[in-house]
Design an enzyme around this catalytic site. Structure first.
Site, PDB file in Angstrom:
ATOM      1  N   VAL A  49       0.869  -1.178   0.000  1.00 28.95           N
ATOM      2  CA  VAL A  49       0.000   0.000   0.000  1.00 28.95           C
ATOM      3  C   VAL A  49       0.900   1.221   0.000  1.00 28.95           C
ATOM      4  O   VAL A  49       1.977   1.226   0.607  1.00 28.95           O
ATOM      5  CB  VAL A  49      -0.937   0.008   1.229  1.00 28.95           C
ATOM      6  CG1 VAL A  49      -1.607   1.368   1.407  1.00 28.95           C
ATOM      7  CG2 VAL A  49      -2.009  -1.070   1.084  1.00 28.95           C
ATOM      8  N   CYS A  50       0.459   2.254  -0.709  1.00 29.45           N
ATOM      9  CA  CYS A  50       1.142   3.555  -0.706  1.00 29.45           C
ATOM     10  C   CYS A  50       2.586   3.396  -1.204  1.00 29.45           C
ATOM     11  O   CYS A  50       2.839   2.656  -2.147  1.00 29.45           O
ATOM     12  CB  CYS A  50       1.052   4.157   0.703  1.00 29.45           C
ATOM     13  SG  CYS A  50       1.308   5.945   0.779  1.00 29.45           S
TER      14      CYS A  50
END
Length: 246
Positions: free
Chosen positions: A117-118
């Protein structure tokens, strides 16, 4: 046992006797807490989760809250259903950590799903795990994916073969539910979604650069400029030193 210790009976278990996938979630100093907590909340009722860092010492996150690893790189299971990397200040501790990159490269070579994520996707990329794959990251760092051989996508959740990556921070919940459906089934993902009452209704249409007013995008880009510049410099240094894997 200390009174504040959480035991297995304190946690939700929706697995109903089915096999629980084995998940390793990397943590590191300066990681974004919500990158980690969103997927963890989605998966915990159905999965056995190892929280991994080089030591078992508490790890401080971007909010100041700490996460306590449950295992180390050496002791983490070799064969995993899911390898997961959150984002955050990946350049301050993780990108230059050869042991962390070696761990990701090793476990990622065999994991059923390699995920992030991210800005965690940049760390996966530095470990050589996203070369030639489409991937997502935080909107402010999308241009950096090419530095690790990945193909930038603006989708909130990107699925490219067994690489599944989420965009910035809150995308972790969408990502977590998407992966849960692929690991188990859609009903399991819907149960997890309903249990956490995930029915987002944000008060403002400002959650992405495509939605937010241009003046706000410009202002937040300026606020993140030093972070982006530092991250870019470290990625380029690692690349020029030949330290990028893959």
């Amino acid at each position: 046992m200390p009174e504040n210790t959480i035991t297995q009976t304190d946690t939700l278990d929706f697995s109903a006797g089915r096999r629980r996938p084995r998940v390793a979630m990397l943590v590191f100093p300066g990681m974004t807490l919500l990158d980690f907590v969103g997927p963890h909340t989605a998966w915990a009722p159905y999965c056995d989760i190892d929280i991994v860092w080089e030591t078992l010492d508490p790890v401080a996150t971007d909010t100041g809250l700490t996460v306590v690893p449950t295992t180390t790189f050496d002791d983490c299971p070799a064969d995993l259903d899911v390898l997961f990397v959150p984002g955050g200040a990946v350049h301050t501790h993780a990108l230059r950590n050869d042991t962390a990159l070696a761990f990701l490269a090793d476990r990622g070579a065999r994991a059923g799903y390699v995920t992030s994520v991210c800005t965690g996707s940049l760390l996966l990329g530095a470990a050589g795990l996203l070369r030639g794959y489409r991937a997502a990251t935080h909107w402010a760092t999308r241009d950096l994916l090419t530095l690790v051989g990945a193909v930038n996508s603006t989708d909130r959740v990107v699925i490219d073969r067994n690489r599944i990556t989420g965009g910035g921070v809150t995308a972790g919940i969408d990502f977590g539910l998407t992966l849960l459906a692929r690991m188990l089934d859609e009903e399991a993902a819907q149960v997890s979604q309903l249990a956490m009452e995930y029915h987002p209704a944000p008060p403002y249409e400002a959650g992405s650069p495509e939605q937010a007013p241009s003046s706000l995008v410009q202002a937040v880009t300026g606020m993140l400029a030093d972070f982006s510049a530092d991250l870019t410099a470290v990625l380029k240094d690692v690349a020029s030193a030949g330290a990028l894997r893959g």
